[in-house]
Design an enzyme around this catalytic site. Structure first.
Site, short mmCIF file in Angstrom:
data_model
loop_
_atom_site.label_atom_id
_atom_site.label_comp_id
_atom_site.label_asym_id
_atom_site.label_seq_id
_atom_site.Cartn_x
_atom_site.Cartn_y
_atom_site.Cartn_z
N THR A 1 43.84 14.79 39.13
CA THR A 1 44.93 14.10 39.83
C THR A 1 45.23 12.75 39.20
OG1 THR A 1 44.40 15.22 41.91
CG2 THR A 1 45.61 13.15 42.08
N LYS B 1 30.49 10.67 46.59
CA LYS B 1 31.66 9.92 46.13
C LYS B 1 32.76 9.93 47.19
CE LYS B 1 31.96 12.20 42.14
NZ LYS B 1 30.67 12.87 41.89
N LYS B 2 32.99 11.09 47.81
CA LYS B 2 34.05 11.17 48.81
C LYS B 2 33.74 10.31 50.03
CE LYS B 2 37.68 13.41 47.72
NZ LYS B 2 38.88 12.59 47.49
N SER C 1 26.70 15.51 45.02
CA SER C 1 27.52 14.79 44.04
C SER C 1 28.94 14.62 44.55
CB SER C 1 27.51 15.55 42.71
OG SER C 1 28.27 14.86 41.74
N ARG D 1 21.40 15.94 34.87
CA ARG D 1 21.63 17.35 35.19
C ARG D 1 22.44 18.05 34.10
NH1 ARG D 1 24.97 17.04 40.13
NH2 ARG D 1 25.06 19.31 39.92
N ASP E 1 40.68 12.75 54.32
CA ASP E 1 40.95 13.03 52.91
C ASP E 1 40.72 14.50 52.63
OD1 ASP E 1 41.63 12.63 50.26
OD2 ASP E 1 39.84 11.49 49.75
N LYS E 2 41.12 14.91 51.45
CA LYS E 2 40.91 16.27 50.95
C LYS E 2 40.30 16.19 49.56
CE LYS E 2 43.14 18.97 47.72
NZ LYS E 2 43.63 18.50 46.39
N HIS E 3 39.43 17.13 49.26
CA HIS E 3 38.87 17.22 47.91
C HIS E 3 38.96 18.66 47.44
CE1 HIS E 3 36.38 16.35 44.42
NE2 HIS E 3 35.73 17.46 44.68
N SER E 4 39.40 18.84 46.21
CA SER E 4 39.46 20.16 45.59
C SER E 4 38.40 20.29 44.52
CB SER E 4 40.85 20.38 44.97
OG SER E 4 40.85 21.56 44.17
#
Length: 445
Positions: free
Chosen positions: A127, A194-195, A190, A175, A87-90
């Site tokens: 997204t 999740k990822k 954080s 936070r 996967d990818k996360h931005s």
């Protein structure tokens, strides 16, 4: 193991000591159960803010928060051990529609992409919001259906459920009101908790810097990227990060439906795609293919990703994914008729003719929010139809016949405010300056 005393764990971190994996796990379990009070979460967060965490502590915190909720087990869902689940996360930006093209590109090259995405946050687009501009698209299929789509098509993009890393949800809420959001170790945990709950075999991060980024300072963005890579690798998930420029809108659109239109046109006719958007998308795809073990070099992987576009395979898989999740059938051939873009279109002329030399990208993102294309209240609905198209980029010549952008909206009043925002955000001068490279650095584990 002795009695669980949260304040002792807080004291250790306050004094700069290393907290054991077991104590971090107990503290996170207490966050989930309610045994740890908000005041104690706040104190622990502030101690981390000032004293940081080692990669091992960060990995323990990440895994504990990941395991506070559901975690995908792909083998139990019928996938082979070692399947290339990547996967990818931005970290988010303005006009960042990369995921829409990236998931089907990687799937067309043999990857399996179970992408769990989020909604817009602040000035950045989400997204999930973009996909919800497609009529009927279901972002919350059952886990079995999610797995089936990934198995048969190669990719599926869904939203975060309430059972995903619930400890992080509570931790972040504290936070947010205690001035500890900016802690890099806590941001890292954080994001990754999740990822990694998606059961990934590997991960590629797109960490943005610049005027439209979550962290505009380059040094801070690089520090975050390096920490994410260290912690994710320590947690057992091979990860690398690309540092990418967000000093201007990525691509030529900002909004929801308008970004889906640009993404579809990118897939259907890649020869006309925006060059910076193409560069980022292909680079992320290539690194995903390499880190997943599908290809051995970035150069070969880049060419394979490019061929998936040229052949139409990536576009075909995008359409199949949309249909499988209840979205408009045959969207590639009827997107212009079915995607609802606001009817009124106003050209935003520059105050003076010249060359674009700079952009306050965040302000353009906030102009979309002001038209209700994003959220001020996290629970509010949004207007998917508004946004900007034909957005100028640094180095472009602009004048009365070559506008800064076109705003798509519903009223003259919306248009006036959007025009003022964009005119103030874009710097026009008589000189031409080269834009920053869109990819500045790759950080490998």
């Amino acid at each position: 193991m002795g009695a669980f005393i949260p304040q002792e764990i807080i004291r250790q971190k306050r004094d700069g000591q290393t907290v054991s994996d077991a104590d971090i796990e107990r503290f996170v379990a207490g966050i989930t159960s309610g045994e740890v009070a908000d005041a104690q979460i706040s104190a622990f967060a502030m101690a981390v803010f000032f004293n940081g965490m080692s990669a091992e502590e960060g990995a323990a915190l990440t895994l504990a928060m990941r395991d506070s909720g559901d975690v995908m087990n792909w083998q139990s869902l019928g996938f082979d051990a070692g399947a290339p689940i990547v996967d990818k996360h931005s970290t988010g930006g303005v006009g960042d529609k990369v995921s829409l093209m990236l998931a089907p590109i990687v799937a067309a090259c043999g990857g399996l992409v179970p992408m769990i995405s989020g909604r817009g946050l602040g000035h950045t687009g989400g997204t999930l919001d973009k996909f919800e501009a497609i009529e009927g698209y279901d972002p919350y299929p059952s886990i079995d259906r999610f797995a089936e789509i990934v198995r048969t098509i190669g990719c599926s993009i869904i939203g975060q459920t309430g059972e995903l890393a619930p400890a992080d949800k509570r931790f972040y809420g504290v936070r947010d009101v205690t001035a500890t959001v900016e802690s890099i170790p806590l941001i890292t945990a954080s994001i990754l908790s999740k990822k990694l709950s998606a059961g990934l075999g590997s991960l590629v991060m797109d960490v943005k810097f610049g005027t439209g980024a979550f962290m505009p300072n380059y040094a801070a963005s690089k520090e975050l990227a390096e920490n994410i890579v260290r912690v994710a690798c320590a947690a057992g998930t091979p990860t690398r990060a690309l540092l990418t420029d967000m000093n201007q809108v990525l691509g030529r659109t900002a909004g929801n439906a308008v970004e889906v239109v640009e993404a579809i046109e990118f897939l259907v006719n890649p020869a006309t795609a925006d060059a910076r958007l193409m560069e980022v998308t292909l680079a992320l795809a290539a690194h995903m293919l390499v880190i997943a073990g599908i290809e051995y070099s970035v150069e070969i992987a880049t060419e394979k990703a490019r061929q998936s576009l040229a052949s139409g395979k990536a576009a075909e898989l995008f359409e199949q994914m949309v249909t499988a999740q209840g979205g408009t059938p045959n969207i590639l051939s009827n997107y212009q008729a079915t995607l609802k873009v606001a009817a009124k279109a106003y050209a935003i002329k520059p105050k003076q003719a010249g060359i674009v030399t700079g952009m306050d990208t965040r302000s353009i993102g906030m102009a979309v929010v002001a038209m209700k294309g994003g959220r001020i209240d996290p629970k509010a609905s949004i207007d998917h139809s508004v946004g900007f198209t034909d957005i100028c980029q640094i180095g472009d010549k602009v004048d009365a016949d070559a506008p800064l952008a076109i705003v798509r909206c519903h009223s003259d009043e919306q248009a006036r405010e959007a025009i003022k925002a964009v005119q103030s955000a874009v710097v026009v001068a008589d000189i031409k300056e080269a834009p920053l490279p869109v990819i500045s650095e790759v950080i490998e584990g």
